[in-house]
Design a protein around this motif. Structure first.
Motif, PDB file in Angstrom:
ATOM      1  N   CYS A 136      14.292  29.551 -32.613  1.00 38.96           N
ATOM      2  CA  CYS A 136      14.847  28.681 -31.937  1.00 38.96           C
ATOM      3  C   CYS A 136      13.770  27.834 -31.099  1.00 38.96           C
ATOM      4  N   ARG A 137      14.114  26.681 -30.059  1.00 38.61           N
ATOM      5  CA  ARG A 137      13.150  26.127 -29.473  1.00 38.61           C
ATOM      6  C   ARG A 137      13.523  25.890 -28.197  1.00 38.61           C
ATOM      7  N   LEU A 138      12.755  26.021 -27.023  1.00 35.53           N
ATOM      8  CA  LEU A 138      13.256  25.642 -25.792  1.00 35.53           C
ATOM      9  C   LEU A 138      12.899  24.227 -25.518  1.00 35.53           C
ATOM     10  N   ALA A 139      13.800  23.361 -25.391  1.00 37.64           N
ATOM     11  CA  ALA A 139      13.705  22.096 -25.130  1.00 37.64           C
ATOM     12  C   ALA A 139      14.334  21.507 -23.754  1.00 37.64           C
ATOM     13  N   VAL A 140      13.597  20.263 -23.523  1.00 38.78           N
ATOM     14  CA  VAL A 140      14.193  19.327 -22.629  1.00 38.78           C
ATOM     15  C   VAL A 140      15.279  18.530 -23.117  1.00 38.78           C
ATOM     16  N   ALA A 141      16.378  18.437 -22.486  1.00 38.15           N
ATOM     17  CA  ALA A 141      17.379  17.523 -22.930  1.00 38.15           C
ATOM     18  C   ALA A 141      17.946  16.555 -21.780  1.00 38.15           C
ATOM     19  N   ALA A 142      18.479  15.425 -21.955  1.00 34.49           N
ATOM     20  CA  ALA A 142      18.975  14.356 -21.154  1.00 34.49           C
ATOM     21  C   ALA A 142      20.518  14.031 -21.890  1.00 34.49           C
ATOM     22  N   ARG A 143      21.263  13.522 -20.888  1.00 40.26           N
ATOM     23  CA  ARG A 143      22.653  12.984 -21.601  1.00 40.26           C
ATOM     24  C   ARG A 143      22.168  11.808 -22.391  1.00 40.26           C
TER      25      ARG A 143
ATOM     26  N   ASP B 162       8.231  11.404 -19.327  1.00 47.14           N
ATOM     27  CA  ASP B 162       7.420  10.313 -18.378  1.00 47.14           C
ATOM     28  C   ASP B 162       8.506   9.452 -17.915  1.00 47.14           C
ATOM     29  N   ALA B 163       9.842   9.245 -18.576  1.00 45.49           N
ATOM     30  CA  ALA B 163      10.760   8.598 -17.891  1.00 45.49           C
ATOM     31  C   ALA B 163      11.448   9.404 -16.804  1.00 45.49           C
ATOM     32  N   LEU B 164      11.094  10.413 -16.458  1.00 41.37           N
ATOM     33  CA  LEU B 164      11.817  11.239 -15.327  1.00 41.37           C
ATOM     34  C   LEU B 164      11.356  10.481 -14.008  1.00 41.37           C
ATOM     35  N   PRO B 165      12.179  10.620 -13.024  1.00 36.91           N
ATOM     36  CA  PRO B 165      11.864  10.143 -11.852  1.00 36.91           C
ATOM     37  C   PRO B 165      11.104  11.219 -11.066  1.00 36.91           C
ATOM     38  N   GLU B 166      10.130  11.104  -9.987  1.00 38.67           N
ATOM     39  CA  GLU B 166       9.644  12.031  -9.272  1.00 38.67           C
ATOM     40  C   GLU B 166      10.695  12.923  -8.591  1.00 38.67           C
ATOM     41  N   GLY B 167      10.343  14.103  -8.564  1.00 41.03           N
ATOM     42  CA  GLY B 167      11.450  15.056  -8.144  1.00 41.03           C
ATOM     43  C   GLY B 167      12.724  15.388  -8.640  1.00 41.03           C
ATOM     44  N   ALA B 168      12.881  14.885 -10.087  1.00 38.66           N
ATOM     45  CA  ALA B 168      13.851  15.022 -10.910  1.00 38.66           C
ATOM     46  C   ALA B 168      14.385  16.579 -10.817  1.00 38.66           C
TER      47      ALA B 168
ATOM     48  N   PHE C  85       6.233  21.580 -16.626  1.00 34.73           N
ATOM     49  CA  PHE C  85       6.157  20.530 -15.847  1.00 34.73           C
ATOM     50  C   PHE C  85       4.895  20.402 -15.015  1.00 34.73           C
ATOM     51  N   ARG C  86       4.363  21.556 -14.442  1.00 31.22           N
ATOM     52  CA  ARG C  86       3.381  21.507 -13.870  1.00 31.22           C
ATOM     53  C   ARG C  86       2.190  21.288 -14.579  1.00 31.22           C
ATOM     54  N   ASP C  87       1.939  21.782 -15.810  1.00 28.15           N
ATOM     55  CA  ASP C  87       0.854  21.332 -16.735  1.00 28.15           C
ATOM     56  C   ASP C  87       1.282  19.861 -17.162  1.00 28.15           C
ATOM     57  N   ALA C  88       2.202  19.313 -17.085  1.00 31.94           N
ATOM     58  CA  ALA C  88       2.340  17.863 -17.506  1.00 31.94           C
ATOM     59  C   ALA C  88       2.070  17.044 -16.380  1.00 31.94           C
ATOM     60  N   GLY C  89       1.936  17.556 -15.384  1.00 29.70           N
ATOM     61  CA  GLY C  89       1.561  16.686 -13.900  1.00 29.70           C
ATOM     62  C   GLY C  89       2.611  16.074 -13.449  1.00 29.70           C
ATOM     63  N   LYS C  90       3.949  16.624 -13.792  1.00 27.01           N
ATOM     64  CA  LYS C  90       5.257  16.070 -13.426  1.00 27.01           C
ATOM     65  C   LYS C  90       5.857  16.801 -12.223  1.00 27.01           C
ATOM     66  N   ARG C  91       6.209  16.263 -10.802  1.00 31.93           N
ATOM     67  CA  ARG C  91       6.633  17.033  -9.921  1.00 31.93           C
ATOM     68  C   ARG C  91       8.264  17.034  -9.936  1.00 31.93           C
TER      69      ARG C  91
ATOM     70  N   LEU D 178      27.718  17.666 -14.108  1.00 35.10           N
ATOM     71  CA  LEU D 178      28.406  17.995 -12.899  1.00 35.10           C
ATOM     72  C   LEU D 178      27.564  17.307 -11.556  1.00 35.10           C
ATOM     73  N   GLY D 179      26.259  16.692 -12.276  1.00 36.78           N
ATOM     74  CA  GLY D 179      25.402  15.707 -11.258  1.00 36.78           C
ATOM     75  C   GLY D 179      24.737  16.821 -10.574  1.00 36.78           C
ATOM     76  N   ILE D 180      24.426  18.092 -11.113  1.00 34.12           N
ATOM     77  CA  ILE D 180      23.669  18.965 -10.232  1.00 34.12           C
ATOM     78  C   ILE D 180      22.177  18.883 -10.730  1.00 34.12           C
ATOM     79  N   ALA D 181      22.127  18.227 -11.994  1.00 35.81           N
ATOM     80  CA  ALA D 181      20.751  18.192 -12.578  1.00 35.81           C
ATOM     81  C   ALA D 181      20.665  16.957 -13.249  1.00 35.81           C
ATOM     82  N   ASP D 182      19.247  16.257 -13.228  1.00 35.49           N
ATOM     83  CA  ASP D 182      19.237  15.111 -14.277  1.00 35.49           C
ATOM     84  C   ASP D 182      18.872  15.513 -15.551  1.00 35.49           C
ATOM     85  N   VAL D 183      18.091  16.349 -15.829  1.00 36.36           N
ATOM     86  CA  VAL D 183      17.955  16.954 -17.060  1.00 36.36           C
ATOM     87  C   VAL D 183      18.009  18.579 -17.299  1.00 36.36           C
ATOM     88  N   ILE D 184      18.254  18.997 -18.570  1.00 40.06           N
ATOM     89  CA  ILE D 184      18.077  20.490 -18.635  1.00 40.06           C
ATOM     90  C   ILE D 184      16.936  21.029 -19.249  1.00 40.06           C
TER      91      ILE D 184
END
Ligand code: AMP
Length: 288
Positions: free
Chosen positions: A90-97, A106-112, A126-132, A148-154
């Motif tokens: 399996c893979r661990l992945a970032v997913a968005a709506r 890169d398209a994620l807003p600061e503090g996403a 995210f730390r290694d990618a330099g993304k807060r 549910l609006g509790i996260a921008d991505v998973i």
């Protein structure tokens, strides 16, 4: 006695039992729900949750364990992932709506906000990618969080991708790919000789079965005059074995180990060289 921690339920548990049976380590448990079992010889199994295995192994409660690389990484425990067993992929992945317009991190807003059951690996990624980002730790069903609006991505495990699709999510980036691994306690330097021998025996038994799964043994009768070309098609481990056939005329028999994934292409090419009587069989164990 080498104590081996094995997953107690789910797909990983089933695949592990199959692998052990093929390796000649039949799990002899007193009942379906037994928590321990003898594997014969110097081996004893304990059945625990896959996510607890890294901790049990690194604490020395078990000497070795089988669990997903994802869980080993998430545990942050010091251990050696000694052998890739190939299943539980399996893979661990970032997913968005789907409609979020997020195509990369890169398209994620600061503090996403990132909901996940893998907070440690996610935070590091995210730390290694330099993304807060703000990690939202959850204990399951991450795919509902963006709705549910509790996260921008998973960040979640993906196998076929159908769970993401039915929940209107799409994969943005892969953080790691995982398979089941044999994990060994970092303390093994202090083991006695009997335990070290048992680990070597276990590793060789599992490794030889895993190596054999992706390979097939192929036998064919081919024209002697085409042997050089046949060797290009079936190089085998040290070149194909060539055997005389009684009254075989211009034909000789060739035997070789070939990759299972391309076996049909190999057969087609052998036929084009005049190959006949082609046989393909499974291999139980392969030690290179
Ligand atoms: P899929 O729909 O096939 O992409 O599977 C995704 C769902 O299965 C998610 O809920 C994952 O958490 C779970 N999943 C997939 N592969 C694994 C795995 N190797 N170990 C644990 N959970 C998994």
């Amino acid at each position: 006695m080498l104590r081996i921690a094995l997953p107690n339920k789910g797909r990983l548990a089933q695949d592990t039992r199959e692998l052990f049976a093929e390796a000649g380590l039949e799990v002899r448990a007193a009942s379906e729900r037994a928590l321990t079992a003898s594997l014969g010889g110097e081996f004893e199994a304990i059945f625990v949750r896959a996510q607890d295995i890294p901790e049990l192994v690194s604490d020395g409660a078990a000497d070795v364990g089988i669990t997903g690389l994802d869980l080993i990484e998430e545990s942050g425990r010091l251990a050696e992932a000694r052998l890739d067993l190939g299943f539980g992929r399996c893979r661990l992945a970032v997913a968005a709506r789907d409609e979020s317009g997020i195509g990369s991190i890169d398209a994620l807003p600061e503090g996403a906000r990132v909901a996940t059951t893998f907070p440690r690996v996610t935070e590091r990624y995210f730390r290694d990618a330099g993304k807060r980002v703000e990690i939202v730790p959850i204990s399951g069903a991450a795919e509902i969080a963006p709705h549910l609006g509790i996260a921008d991505v998973i960040v979640d495990l993906v196998s076929t991708g159908s769970t993401l699709r039915v929940n209107g999510l799409r994969e943005v980036e892969t953080i790691l790919t995982s398979t089941a691994h044999l994990m060994v306690a970092a303390s093994r330097g202090g083991w006695d000789a009997a335990k070290r021998d048992a680990l070597d025996e276990l590793t060789t038994a599992l490794e030889s079965v895993v190596a054999a799964r992706n390979q097939r043994y192929l036998m064919a009768n081919v024209p002697r005059a085409r042997l050089e070309e046949v060797r290009q098609v079936i190089p085998g481990i040290n070149g194909p074995t060539v055997i005389d056939i009684m009254n075989g005329g211009e034909h000789v028999a060739v035997h070789a180990v070939v990759p299972a994934a391309s076996v049909y292409r190999t057969i087609t090419r052998l036929k084009a060289l005049g190959g006949q009587g082609i046989l393909v069989t499974r291999i139980e164990r392969l030690m290179r």
